[in-house]
Design a protein around this motif. Sequence first.
Motif, short mmCIF file in Angstrom:
data_model
loop_
_atom_site.label_atom_id
_atom_site.label_comp_id
_atom_site.label_asym_id
_atom_site.label_seq_id
_atom_site.Cartn_x
_atom_site.Cartn_y
_atom_site.Cartn_z
N ASN A 16 0.80 -1.22 0.00
CA ASN A 16 0.00 0.00 0.00
C ASN A 16 0.84 1.28 0.00
N THR A 17 2.16 1.13 -0.08
CA THR A 17 3.01 2.32 -0.22
C THR A 17 3.91 2.14 -1.43
N VAL A 18 4.11 3.23 -2.16
CA VAL A 18 4.97 3.23 -3.34
C VAL A 18 5.89 4.43 -3.25
N PHE A 19 7.15 4.21 -3.59
CA PHE A 19 8.18 5.24 -3.48
C PHE A 19 8.92 5.36 -4.81
N TRP A 20 9.31 6.58 -5.14
CA TRP A 20 10.22 6.83 -6.26
C TRP A 20 11.51 7.42 -5.69
N TYR A 21 12.63 6.78 -6.04
CA TYR A 21 13.95 7.27 -5.66
C TYR A 21 14.78 7.51 -6.92
N ARG A 22 15.71 8.46 -6.80
CA ARG A 22 16.63 8.72 -7.90
C ARG A 22 18.05 8.48 -7.38
N TYR A 35 16.40 5.60 -11.87
CA TYR A 35 15.18 5.86 -11.10
C TYR A 35 14.64 4.54 -10.58
N PHE A 36 14.51 4.47 -9.27
CA PHE A 36 14.01 3.24 -8.64
C PHE A 36 12.60 3.47 -8.11
N CYS A 37 11.79 2.46 -8.29
CA CYS A 37 10.49 2.39 -7.63
C CYS A 37 10.59 1.33 -6.54
N ALA A 38 9.96 1.58 -5.42
CA ALA A 38 9.93 0.60 -4.33
C ALA A 38 8.51 0.55 -3.78
N GLU A 72 0.53 -0.24 13.17
CA GLU A 72 1.82 0.13 13.73
C GLU A 72 2.99 -0.57 13.05
N GLY A 73 2.67 -1.45 12.11
CA GLY A 73 3.75 -2.23 11.49
C GLY A 73 4.40 -1.50 10.33
N ASN A 74 5.70 -1.53 10.28
CA ASN A 74 6.44 -0.91 9.17
C ASN A 74 7.31 -1.98 8.55
N GLN A 75 6.99 -2.36 7.33
CA GLN A 75 7.74 -3.41 6.65
C GLN A 75 8.80 -2.80 5.73
N PRO A 76 9.87 -3.52 5.49
CA PRO A 76 10.91 -2.99 4.59
C PRO A 76 10.39 -2.84 3.18
N GLN A 77 11.01 -1.94 2.45
CA GLN A 77 10.63 -1.70 1.07
C GLN A 77 11.33 -2.69 0.15
N HIS A 78 10.63 -3.05 -0.92
CA HIS A 78 11.18 -3.90 -1.96
C HIS A 78 11.35 -3.05 -3.21
N PHE A 79 12.51 -3.16 -3.80
CA PHE A 79 12.85 -2.30 -4.93
C PHE A 79 12.70 -3.02 -6.26
N GLY A 80 12.35 -2.24 -7.28
CA GLY A 80 12.43 -2.72 -8.65
C GLY A 80 13.87 -2.64 -9.14
N ARG A 137 22.58 -3.80 -10.48
CA ARG A 137 21.82 -2.60 -10.12
C ARG A 137 20.62 -2.87 -9.21
N GLN A 138 20.30 -4.11 -8.97
CA GLN A 138 19.19 -4.40 -8.05
C GLN A 138 19.51 -3.87 -6.66
N MET A 139 18.48 -3.51 -5.93
CA MET A 139 18.63 -3.13 -4.52
C MET A 139 18.07 -4.28 -3.70
N ILE A 140 18.93 -4.98 -2.99
CA ILE A 140 18.54 -6.19 -2.29
C ILE A 140 18.65 -5.97 -0.79
N LEU A 141 17.59 -6.24 -0.08
CA LEU A 141 17.62 -6.09 1.37
C LEU A 141 18.48 -7.19 1.97
N VAL A 142 19.46 -6.79 2.77
CA VAL A 142 20.37 -7.75 3.39
C VAL A 142 19.92 -8.08 4.81
N ILE A 143 19.61 -7.04 5.58
CA ILE A 143 19.31 -7.25 6.99
C ILE A 143 18.60 -6.02 7.54
N ARG A 144 17.77 -6.21 8.56
CA ARG A 144 17.06 -5.11 9.19
C ARG A 144 17.18 -5.21 10.70
#
Lengths: 116, 118
Positions: free
Chosen positions: A30-36, A90-93, A100-108, B43-50
Amino acid sequence: DARVTQTPRHKVTEMGQEVTMRCQPILGHNTVFWYRQTMMQGLELLAYFRNRAPLDDSGMPKDRFSAEMPDATLATLKIQPSEPRDSAVYFCASGLVLGEGNQPQHFGDGTRLSIL
Amino acid sequence: AQTVTQSQPEMSVQEAETVTLSCTYDTSENNYYLFWYKQPPSRQMILVIRQEAYKQQNATENRFSVNFQKAAKSFSLKISDSQLGDTAMYFCAFMKHMSGNAGNMLTFGGGTRLMVKP
């Protein structure tokens, strides 16, 4: 494994042209991010959405950049007109925030943009 | 605003050896998350650890472990038994704990380029 899908993978175009980058977030996120990402500035946040609503786009040059989420399966980042200084990856995640939960982002895999 | 600093632009390590990458951050928040992401040449961004800031126990994922020092605002990554496939850029990242309808963006450090030598 579910993945964030970005298209195109590479884009080369001339200065002044419109550029559209697309992102399909992971289903259910439910969250989308754009990074450069640039050599000089590193990774910078441009914009992000929660439940398709834009929450913050302060990192984005408003005069030429726009970010939208027409539906839950598509996010777009447009540059019009493009300039050589927009050349970057340009990355989308996407991620999931529940209560209260915050999950890590997954990147394209990113879109490598080159403006000539 | 949060800042993340990685003081080592480049590092190298021999295969099978151990290497530690440094990361410090600055925040006034008490509740937050820290991450290490790996970016190989693909170029992938891979989560390693949190790591969750409220947890005192250091996170571990196979050969990867962290040394989280909350008072010192330090979050280093240790890679044991380094492998050639570990060659990549490594980014330390900070995320505030957000609730309600707020978002949760990442603030990244400048990265450390790690080369694993055979």
